[in-house]
Design a protein around this motif. Structure first.
Motif, PDB file in Angstrom:
ATOM      1  N   THR A   1      23.740   6.071   5.887  1.00 55.99           N
ATOM      2  CA  THR A   1      23.169   6.809   4.756  1.00 55.99           C
ATOM      3  C   THR A   1      21.777   6.288   4.456  1.00 55.99           C
ATOM      4  O   THR A   1      20.785   6.999   4.617  1.00 55.99           O
ATOM      5  N   ARG A   2      21.671   5.017   4.052  1.00 55.96           N
ATOM      6  CA  ARG A   2      20.407   4.455   3.590  1.00 55.96           C
ATOM      7  C   ARG A   2      19.365   4.380   4.697  1.00 55.96           C
ATOM      8  O   ARG A   2      18.224   4.809   4.519  1.00 55.96           O
ATOM      9  N   THR A   3      19.747   3.836   5.835  1.00 51.29           N
ATOM     10  CA  THR A   3      18.770   3.617   6.902  1.00 51.29           C
ATOM     11  C   THR A   3      18.245   4.941   7.444  1.00 51.29           C
ATOM     12  O   THR A   3      17.029   5.141   7.577  1.00 51.29           O
ATOM     13  N   ARG A   4      19.150   5.832   7.735  1.00 52.76           N
ATOM     14  CA  ARG A   4      18.730   7.098   8.340  1.00 52.76           C
ATOM     15  C   ARG A   4      17.860   7.914   7.385  1.00 52.76           C
ATOM     16  O   ARG A   4      16.773   8.388   7.761  1.00 52.76           O
ATOM     17  N   LEU A   5      18.301   8.073   6.155  1.00 51.36           N
ATOM     18  CA  LEU A   5      17.536   8.872   5.192  1.00 51.36           C
ATOM     19  C   LEU A   5      16.189   8.236   4.888  1.00 51.36           C
ATOM     20  O   LEU A   5      15.176   8.933   4.761  1.00 51.36           O
ATOM     21  N   SER A   6      16.157   6.914   4.776  1.00 55.33           N
ATOM     22  CA  SER A   6      14.890   6.270   4.439  1.00 55.33           C
ATOM     23  C   SER A   6      13.877   6.420   5.564  1.00 55.33           C
ATOM     24  O   SER A   6      12.679   6.585   5.315  1.00 55.33           O
ATOM     25  N   PHE A   7      14.322   6.373   6.821  1.00 59.27           N
ATOM     26  CA  PHE A   7      13.401   6.599   7.938  1.00 59.27           C
ATOM     27  C   PHE A   7      12.880   8.038   7.942  1.00 59.27           C
ATOM     28  O   PHE A   7      11.684   8.276   8.169  1.00 59.27           O
ATOM     29  N   GLU A   8      13.755   8.990   7.698  1.00 60.05           N
ATOM     30  CA  GLU A   8      13.324  10.385   7.695  1.00 60.05           C
ATOM     31  C   GLU A   8      12.366  10.661   6.540  1.00 60.05           C
ATOM     32  O   GLU A   8      11.356  11.356   6.703  1.00 60.05           O
ATOM     33  N   LEU A   9      12.657  10.090   5.364  1.00 52.82           N
ATOM     34  CA  LEU A   9      11.745  10.236   4.234  1.00 52.82           C
ATOM     35  C   LEU A   9      10.415   9.544   4.524  1.00 52.82           C
ATOM     36  O   LEU A   9       9.337  10.072   4.201  1.00 52.82           O
ATOM     37  N   ALA A  10      10.476   8.362   5.124  1.00 52.71           N
ATOM     38  CA  ALA A  10       9.258   7.620   5.443  1.00 52.71           C
ATOM     39  C   ALA A  10       8.367   8.426   6.380  1.00 52.71           C
ATOM     40  O   ALA A  10       7.145   8.518   6.180  1.00 52.71           O
ATOM     41  N   ALA A  11       8.962   9.020   7.412  1.00 52.26           N
ATOM     42  CA  ALA A  11       8.181   9.813   8.367  1.00 52.26           C
ATOM     43  C   ALA A  11       7.540  11.020   7.684  1.00 52.26           C
ATOM     44  O   ALA A  11       6.349  11.306   7.878  1.00 52.26           O
TER      45      ALA A  11
ATOM     46  N   ALA B   1       0.825  -1.205   0.000  1.00 56.02           N
ATOM     47  CA  ALA B   1       0.000   0.000   0.000  1.00 56.02           C
ATOM     48  C   ALA B   1       0.863   1.260   0.000  1.00 56.02           C
ATOM     49  O   ALA B   1       0.541   2.247  -0.673  1.00 56.02           O
ATOM     50  N   MET B   2       1.957   1.234   0.731  1.00 56.35           N
ATOM     51  CA  MET B   2       2.831   2.394   0.777  1.00 56.35           C
ATOM     52  C   MET B   2       3.537   2.617  -0.560  1.00 56.35           C
ATOM     53  O   MET B   2       3.813   3.756  -0.948  1.00 56.35           O
TER      54      MET B   2
ATOM     55  N   ASN C   1       6.868  11.418   4.502  1.00 56.40           N
ATOM     56  CA  ASN C   1       5.850  10.981   3.545  1.00 56.40           C
ATOM     57  C   ASN C   1       4.518  10.669   4.224  1.00 56.40           C
ATOM     58  O   ASN C   1       3.465  10.730   3.589  1.00 56.40           O
ATOM     59  N   LEU C   2       4.570  10.306   5.499  1.00 53.53           N
ATOM     60  CA  LEU C   2       3.359   9.995   6.254  1.00 53.53           C
ATOM     61  C   LEU C   2       2.860  11.186   7.073  1.00 53.53           C
ATOM     62  O   LEU C   2       1.933  11.039   7.864  1.00 53.53           O
TER      63      LEU C   2
ATOM     64  N   ASN D   1      12.937  -0.053  -1.804  1.00 53.05           N
ATOM     65  CA  ASN D   1      11.943  -0.666  -0.927  1.00 53.05           C
ATOM     66  C   ASN D   1      12.135  -0.276   0.526  1.00 53.05           C
ATOM     67  O   ASN D   1      11.195  -0.384   1.326  1.00 53.05           O
ATOM     68  N   GLY D   2      13.329   0.195   0.883  1.00 53.55           N
ATOM     69  CA  GLY D   2      13.580   0.600   2.262  1.00 53.55           C
ATOM     70  C   GLY D   2      12.641   1.689   2.730  1.00 53.55           C
ATOM     71  O   GLY D   2      12.185   1.688   3.879  1.00 53.55           O
ATOM     72  N   VAL D   3      12.324   2.639   1.856  1.00 51.38           N
ATOM     73  CA  VAL D   3      11.411   3.720   2.244  1.00 51.38           C
ATOM     74  C   VAL D   3      10.011   3.172   2.470  1.00 51.38           C
ATOM     75  O   VAL D   3       9.367   3.466   3.485  1.00 51.38           O
ATOM     76  N   ALA D   4       9.520   2.347   1.545  1.00 53.88           N
ATOM     77  CA  ALA D   4       8.162   1.818   1.657  1.00 53.88           C
ATOM     78  C   ALA D   4       8.002   0.902   2.870  1.00 53.88           C
ATOM     79  O   ALA D   4       6.991   0.977   3.588  1.00 53.88           O
ATOM     80  N   VAL D   5       8.988   0.046   3.123  1.00 51.30           N
ATOM     81  CA  VAL D   5       8.911  -0.856   4.274  1.00 51.30           C
ATOM     82  C   VAL D   5       8.917  -0.060   5.573  1.00 51.30           C
ATOM     83  O   VAL D   5       8.143  -0.350   6.501  1.00 51.30           O
ATOM     84  N   ARG D   6       9.739   0.956   5.638  1.00 54.04           N
ATOM     85  CA  ARG D   6       9.801   1.747   6.875  1.00 54.04           C
ATOM     86  C   ARG D   6       8.559   2.613   7.032  1.00 54.04           C
ATOM     87  O   ARG D   6       8.113   2.854   8.164  1.00 54.04           O
ATOM     88  N   MET D   7       7.972   3.065   5.937  1.00 60.46           N
ATOM     89  CA  MET D   7       6.664   3.725   6.031  1.00 60.46           C
ATOM     90  C   MET D   7       5.636   2.763   6.618  1.00 60.46           C
ATOM     91  O   MET D   7       4.837   3.140   7.489  1.00 60.46           O
ATOM     92  N   ALA D   8       5.645   1.525   6.140  1.00 61.84           N
ATOM     93  CA  ALA D   8       4.695   0.529   6.640  1.00 61.84           C
ATOM     94  C   ALA D   8       4.877   0.296   8.137  1.00 61.84           C
ATOM     95  O   ALA D   8       3.898   0.252   8.893  1.00 61.84           O
ATOM     96  N   LEU D   9       6.118   0.177   8.575  1.00 55.99           N
ATOM     97  CA  LEU D   9       6.373  -0.078   9.996  1.00 55.99           C
ATOM     98  C   LEU D   9       5.946   1.110  10.861  1.00 55.99           C
ATOM     99  O   LEU D   9       5.360   0.919  11.936  1.00 55.99           O
ATOM    100  N   LEU D  10       6.221   2.320  10.401  1.00 52.71           N
ATOM    101  CA  LEU D  10       5.801   3.493  11.161  1.00 52.71           C
ATOM    102  C   LEU D  10       4.282   3.570  11.253  1.00 52.71           C
ATOM    103  O   LEU D  10       3.701   3.892  12.294  1.00 52.71           O
ATOM    104  N   TYR D  11       3.615   3.258  10.155  1.00 52.06           N
ATOM    105  CA  TYR D  11       2.150   3.297  10.123  1.00 52.06           C
ATOM    106  C   TYR D  11       1.564   2.257  11.067  1.00 52.06           C
ATOM    107  O   TYR D  11       0.629   2.542  11.834  1.00 52.06           O
TER     108      TYR D  11
END
Length: 327
Positions: free
Chosen positions: A71-81, A42-43, A83-84, A309-319
């Motif tokens: 780089t990847r983990t930190r940025l993807s979490f910040e982008l995920a947050a 869905a994300m 985006n939501l 996929n790191g951004v979408a998966v982390r968006m899902a987990l935050l949601y």
């Protein structure tokens, strides 16, 4: 332009979810991992829109607390947050009061007092996120602790495989390299076995965990193979791990050259796997050391997909976590 409500794109968290924190995947059920997969899909639909944002986490605050570079983990979490619709802030330990002697407990307590609902934390010491989780009401997400675990990386790896293979059950997954010091490998071992894959570990004896015996309860059952050609025979999934150059300095490897000769994933070696085998790497990649450039950028590589996929998966987990906080 009005923002589309999240209810049009993502399912509500199901009762199957049991976690207030995400510390590792060793206590995740198959149903919980499947919930992450479904929510991630869905994300990805959200991320495909011209405006890649929904207000699902409006009013929530996420803070990344990193004691190690990323780089990847930190940025993807910040982008995920973002985006939501959440507020996102970052704290780098070397630029904080940690340098003045502030303890981990005091630091996370301060972040909670500042309004953090979710703290994403990377720490060089195994178990640090578990300690933090005992002292705050905010949800702690482990973004890597020592050699122990990296649960969100494992979940995005599993999701990437699932996208191509439809099911992980019965797959032969081979993890090659420095498994002893890899938190990614440990979390992937748990996730892959939970989803029904057969895991084979391959690497020099000095870079394999000593607790992989039959009576071990720290990791699920796996196959051990020191010969890379035998390990790759019939593999559906091949994951190479970054060779940490400091291992040579500590005497665990005779030389980088010998490691390359014995354990580099080359095109010739990959041909021993199944023709549709996937190649993964959690990054950062040492090209032409643990993996040949031609393989890393070849048709079977899904390394770039892992990052996306790191951004979408982390968006899902935050949601999902935000939904569990309301319960």
């Amino acid at each position: 332009m009005t923002t589309q409500p999240i209810k049009t794109v993502a399912p509500k968290p199901a009762p199957v979810w049991r976690h207030h924190h995400i510390l590792d995947v060793d206590d995740f059920s198959r149903e919980e991992i499947e919930l992450v997969f479904n929510t991630t899909q869905a994300m990805k639909e959200v991320l495909s829109r011209p405006i890649k944002r929904v207000p699902a986490l409006r009013g929530k605050t996420l803070i990344t607390l990193f004691y190690e570079p990323s780089t990847r983990t930190r940025l993807s979490f910040e982008l995920a947050a973002k985006n939501l619709g959440a507020d996102a802030a970052s704290l780098s330990a070397p630029a904080s009061s940690v340098t003045k002697g502030e303890s981990l407990i005091d630091t996370v307590s301060t972040l909670q007092a500042l309004g953090a609902d979710i703290i994403v934390m990377r720490h060089p010491h195994s178990g640090a996120p578990y300690i933090a989780a005992q002292y705050v009401k905010a949800s702690i997400i482990n973004a890597g602790d020592g050699w122990h675990a990296h649960p969100t990386q494992a979940l995005l790896d599993l999701y990437t495989i699932q996208e191509h293979k439809e099911s992980l059950k019965g797959l032969k997954a081979v993890i090659i390299g420095d498994i002893l010091h890899s938190r990614v490998a440990r979390s992937n071992i748990w996730g892959l076995t939970t989803m029904g894959a057969e895991v084979t570990l391959c690497g020099p004896p000095t870079l394999l965990p000593t607790e992989l015996g039959e009576q071990n309860h720290h990791l699920p059952p796996t196959n051990i193979e020191h010969d890379i050609e035998r390990a790759l025979d019939g593999a559906d999934v091949v994951m190479t791990l970054r060779l940490q150059l400091e291992r040579q300095q500590s005497g665990l490897l005779p030389s980088i050259r010998e490691y390359v000769q014995l354990y580099q994933l080359t095109e010739a070696r990959l041909s021993l796997a199944r023709p549709d085998a996937l190649v993964l790497h959690p990054g950062p990649v040492n090209e032409d050391i643990e993996i040949a450039s031609a393989v890393a950028h070849g048709p079977q590589s899904v390394i770039n997909e892992q990052v996306s996929n790191g951004v979408a998966v982390r968006m899902a987990l935050l949601y999902i976590l935000a939904g569990s906080q309301k319960q």
